[in-house]
Design an enzyme around this catalytic site. Structure first.
Site, mmCIF file in Angstrom:
data_model
loop_
_atom_site.group_PDB
_atom_site.id
_atom_site.type_symbol
_atom_site.label_atom_id
_atom_site.label_comp_id
_atom_site.label_asym_id
_atom_site.label_seq_id
_atom_site.Cartn_x
_atom_site.Cartn_y
_atom_site.Cartn_z
ATOM 1 N N ASP A 37 1.047 -1.237 0.089
ATOM 2 C CA ASP A 37 -0.033 -0.062 -0.001
ATOM 3 C C ASP A 37 0.873 1.338 -0.032
ATOM 4 O O ASP A 37 0.388 2.336 0.498
ATOM 5 C CB ASP A 37 -0.941 0.142 1.103
ATOM 6 C CG ASP A 37 -1.704 -1.253 1.322
ATOM 7 O OD1 ASP A 37 -2.100 -1.827 0.245
ATOM 8 O OD2 ASP A 37 -2.054 -1.704 2.378
ATOM 9 N N HIS A 70 -4.609 -1.418 -5.558
ATOM 10 C CA HIS A 70 -3.819 -0.582 -6.184
ATOM 11 C C HIS A 70 -4.911 0.571 -6.592
ATOM 12 O O HIS A 70 -5.697 0.592 -7.581
ATOM 13 C CB HIS A 70 -3.093 -1.021 -7.574
ATOM 14 C CG HIS A 70 -1.807 -2.085 -6.861
ATOM 15 N ND1 HIS A 70 -0.958 -2.659 -7.945
ATOM 16 C CD2 HIS A 70 -1.840 -2.597 -5.786
ATOM 17 C CE1 HIS A 70 -0.320 -3.353 -7.390
ATOM 18 N NE2 HIS A 70 -0.747 -3.532 -5.744
ATOM 19 N N GLN A 87 1.939 -6.271 -3.536
ATOM 20 C CA GLN A 87 2.117 -6.159 -1.907
ATOM 21 C C GLN A 87 3.499 -5.387 -1.719
ATOM 22 O O GLN A 87 3.776 -4.485 -2.377
ATOM 23 C CB GLN A 87 2.509 -7.623 -1.553
ATOM 24 C CG GLN A 87 1.308 -8.374 -1.429
ATOM 25 C CD GLN A 87 0.661 -8.993 -2.744
ATOM 26 O OE1 GLN A 87 1.218 -9.548 -3.472
ATOM 27 N NE2 GLN A 87 -0.591 -8.453 -2.805
HETATM 28 P P1 GDP Z 1 -0.711 0.416 -3.400
HETATM 29 O O1 GDP Z 1 -1.391 -0.907 -2.941
HETATM 30 O O2 GDP Z 1 0.569 0.435 -3.129
HETATM 31 O O3 GDP Z 1 -1.097 0.878 -4.775
HETATM 32 O O4 GDP Z 1 -1.428 1.460 -2.737
HETATM 33 P P2 GDP Z 1 -2.925 1.635 -2.215
HETATM 34 O O5 GDP Z 1 -3.755 2.091 -3.393
HETATM 35 O O6 GDP Z 1 -3.332 0.310 -1.477
HETATM 36 O O7 GDP Z 1 -3.071 2.830 -0.929
HETATM 37 C C1 GDP Z 1 -2.360 4.035 -1.197
HETATM 38 C C2 GDP Z 1 -3.470 5.270 -0.933
HETATM 39 O O8 GDP Z 1 -2.720 6.197 -0.663
HETATM 40 C C3 GDP Z 1 -4.542 5.113 -1.703
HETATM 41 O O9 GDP Z 1 -5.612 5.676 -1.385
HETATM 42 C C4 GDP Z 1 -3.960 6.254 -2.853
HETATM 43 O O10 GDP Z 1 -4.968 7.149 -3.491
HETATM 44 C C5 GDP Z 1 -3.268 7.293 -1.760
HETATM 45 N N1 GDP Z 1 -2.106 7.880 -2.339
HETATM 46 C C6 GDP Z 1 -1.428 7.639 -3.184
HETATM 47 N N2 GDP Z 1 -0.281 8.670 -3.212
HETATM 48 C C7 GDP Z 1 -0.427 9.644 -2.248
HETATM 49 C C8 GDP Z 1 0.050 10.865 -1.880
HETATM 50 O O11 GDP Z 1 0.918 11.287 -2.312
HETATM 51 N N3 GDP Z 1 -0.719 11.641 -0.914
HETATM 52 C C9 GDP Z 1 -2.007 11.136 -0.311
HETATM 53 N N4 GDP Z 1 -2.480 11.921 0.372
HETATM 54 N N5 GDP Z 1 -2.286 9.946 -0.681
HETATM 55 C C10 GDP Z 1 -1.768 9.121 -1.523
HETATM 56 P P1 IMO Z 2 -0.914 -4.153 -2.012
HETATM 57 O O1 IMO Z 2 -0.523 -4.625 -3.564
HETATM 58 C C1 IMO Z 2 -1.049 -4.588 1.928
HETATM 59 C C2 IMO Z 2 -0.986 -8.618 3.744
HETATM 60 C C3 IMO Z 2 -2.407 -9.117 4.269
HETATM 61 C C4 IMO Z 2 -1.719 -10.017 5.142
HETATM 62 C C5 IMO Z 2 -0.731 -10.830 4.455
HETATM 63 C C6 IMO Z 2 -0.952 -12.075 3.827
HETATM 64 O O2 IMO Z 2 -2.368 -3.394 -2.338
HETATM 65 O O3 IMO Z 2 0.094 -3.556 -1.573
HETATM 66 P P2 IMO Z 2 -2.574 -12.853 1.910
HETATM 67 O O4 IMO Z 2 -3.744 -12.224 1.021
HETATM 68 O O5 IMO Z 2 -1.525 -12.421 0.644
HETATM 69 O O6 IMO Z 2 -2.638 -14.178 2.205
HETATM 70 O O7 IMO Z 2 -2.183 -11.794 2.985
HETATM 71 O O8 IMO Z 2 -0.275 -9.799 3.453
HETATM 72 N N1 IMO Z 2 -1.312 -8.139 2.392
HETATM 73 C C7 IMO Z 2 -1.242 -6.920 1.701
HETATM 74 N N2 IMO Z 2 -1.177 -5.690 2.569
HETATM 75 N N3 IMO Z 2 -0.979 -4.488 0.804
HETATM 76 C C8 IMO Z 2 -1.268 -5.568 -0.035
HETATM 77 O O9 IMO Z 2 -1.270 -5.494 -1.302
HETATM 78 C C9 IMO Z 2 -1.373 -6.811 0.442
HETATM 79 N N4 IMO Z 2 -1.483 -8.085 -0.044
HETATM 80 C C10 IMO Z 2 -1.692 -8.857 0.969
HETATM 81 O O10 IMO Z 2 -2.922 -7.956 4.949
HETATM 82 O O11 IMO Z 2 -1.256 -9.522 6.254
HETATM 83 MG MG MG Z 3 -2.941 -1.649 -1.793
#
Ligand code: GDP
Ligand code: IMO
Ligand code: MG
Length: 421
Positions: free
Chosen positions: A12, A40, A221
């Site tokens: 994330d 994502h 991840q």
């Molecule tokens: P990913 O799994 O790595 O793609 O990340 P996620 O989408 O799960 O979580 C990132 C969150 O942060 C999302 O809600 C994005 O919209 C938000 N986000 C990404 N970059 C920024 C930033 O620079 N500032 C803020 N405030 N939010 C961001």
């Molecule tokens: P993105 O791509 C954050 C975490 C789960 C759990 C562990 C194992 O959005 O960054 P699983 O479902 O793979 O068996 O879970 O890994 N986990 C993540 N945490 N972002 C993710 O993906 C994750 N994918 C799995 O919360 O602790």
């Molecule tokens: Mg994510």
């Protein structure tokens, strides 16, 4: 030539936004591991989209998107996601390709995930329950079914055989939930999937590279969730690091050029497991509130804490990171003081290394304090617009890691990113 974008923390980090930002410079965007456990987030105009299976380049009409052999694919999630993406006028028949070697997540894999997690009591990994672990187990156990198998006339027989095997395991767990509706959805989605472009992924991508096309591999991840190098057993079931690109797509290591590592300006983790810099206090709450730290896949509140340079340096080392993108720097705008973890006290001894296990030792982070910048950075467009205290913070991180932050993301929007040459 292949560049990689991957997460350096526990997921994330903002990979989706960053891949979407860079996608216009690439011909192919490819997912190489993970599955619908990923969430994502990216914005198209002011519309928020969360992608789980489809690469984050899909909203650029001229990019080709590949789901590689290292991914585990749930046809049901894919179908749902394809429908959302198609509603934006994207022609997936034209720009989405799926490797025939990609392993399928079956309904019983999801059931096994749920059964195995609930049997763990207070040692739960906090799995997203998408069937990831059981599907990778069937891959390494040499039982799994792959996308290419869907085109075989005996697919249903193979499915029933594997389902029976799974049923015995489910009986052992005393799992009694009726999953017949999951199976209905699965077979409906399979028909949909069969109409998409199913290709020999390794030839597909190597032919593109041969033809001089630019490929961007999108990690899911984060490095600390890697099956080998993460905080085992609180990890996911794939290699999330740059090495995973080679066996997750079928490309040779020397084809990889830039490894772009994404880190938040602080740190989060969702699910169970060690997190040395976690703040279980008001500051942690503040980070969660301002950063809107709730899981994109499960909606769970994310655990929050200060940036951990020990773990980050480890992640830079195992990935061979060449450039860093720091996201969510704007979330720190409101904080008067900031802290950065520079070493761990492990059972009373100071160390700059990540130990092989973090659950049976007492880890206390050692922090260096920094002044916050206390000003809004959301509108910054260039390095000159960034506050001095942010530059001090980032400079320290650059020196510590020996790798430079080349981009600072200052908001969730597509254009909210400052490049630092
Ligand atoms: P990913 O799994 O790595 O793609 O990340 P996620 O989408 O799960 O979580 C990132 C969150 O942060 C999302 O809600 C994005 O919209 C938000 N986000 C990404 N970059 C920024 C930033 O620079 N500032 C803020 N405030 N939010 C961001
Ligand atoms: P993105 O791509 C954050 C975490 C789960 C759990 C562990 C194992 O959005 O960054 P699983 O479902 O793979 O068996 O879970 O890994 N986990 C993540 N945490 N972002 C993710 O993906 C994750 N994918 C799995 O919360 O602790
Ligand atoms: Mg994510």
């Amino acid at each position: 030539m292949v560049d990689v974008i991957l997460g350096l923390q526990w997921g994330d980090e903002g990979k989706g936004k960053i891949v979407d930002y860079f996608a216009k410079d690439y011909d192919v965007i490819a997912r190489f591991q993970g599955g619908p456990n990923a969430g994502h987030t990216l914005y198209v105009g002011d519309k928020k989209i969360v992608l789980h299976q489809i690469p984050s380049g899909v909203f650029h009409p001229n990019t080709t998107n590949l789901i590689g052999n290292g991914v585990v694919l749930d046809p049901v999630t894919l179908k749902r996601e394809c429908e959302t993406v198609a509603s934006f006028g994207i022609d997936l028949k034209k720009n989405l390709y799926i490797s025939e070697r990609t392993h399928l997540i079956l309904p019983t894999h999801r059931a096994l995930d749920a059964a195995a997690e609930s049997s763990k009591g207070n040692q739960k990994i906090g799995s997203t329950l998408k069937g990831i672990g059981p599907t990778y187990m069937d891959k390494t156990g040499r039982n799994g079914l792959r996308v290419g198998d869907l085109l075989d006339k005996n697919f249903t027989t193979s499915y029933i055989k594997l389902r029976l095997k799974h049923q015995r395991l489910l009986d052992n767990f005393s799992f009694t939930e009726d999953i017949s509706s999951w199976e209905e959805q699965f077979f409906e989605a399979v028909e949909f999937l069969k109409e998409l472009n199913i290709v020999n992924g390794e030839y597909f991508i190597n032919n593109k590279i041969q033809a001089g096309k630019k490929v961007l591999a999108e990690g899911a991840q984060g490095s600390m969730l890697d099956i080998d190098f993460g905080t085992f057993p609180f990890v996911t079931s794939s290699n999330t690091i740059s090495a995973g690109v080679c066996n997750g797509l079928g490309i040779a290591p020397q084809k990889i050029k830039e490894v772009i590592g994404v880190t938040k300006a602080y740190c989060t983790r969702v699910g169970g497991g060690p997190f040395p810099t976690e703040l279980e206090n008001e500051t942690g709450e503040e980070l969660r509130k301002i950063g809107n730290e709730f899981g994109a896949t499960t909606g769970r509140p994310r655990r929050c804490g200060w940036i951990d340079l020990v773990a980050l340096k480890f992640a830079c080392m195992i990935n061979g990171v060449t450039k860093i993108v720091m996201t969510k720097a704007d979330v720190l705008d409101a904080f008067k003081d900031l802290e950065v973890c520079t070493s761990y006290m492990i059972n009373g001894k100071e160390s700059g290394e990540v130990p092989f296990q973090m659950t049976r030792v007492n880890i206390k982070p050692v922090y260096k304090k920094f002044n916050g910048w206390n000003t809004s950075t959301n509108a910054a467009k260039s390095e000159n617009d960034l506050p001095e205290s942010m530059k001090v913070y980032v400079d320290f991180i650059n020196k510590y890691l020996g790798t430079k932050v080349h981009y600072i993301s200052n908001g969730p929007g597509r254009e909210q990113i400052v490049s630092i040459p």
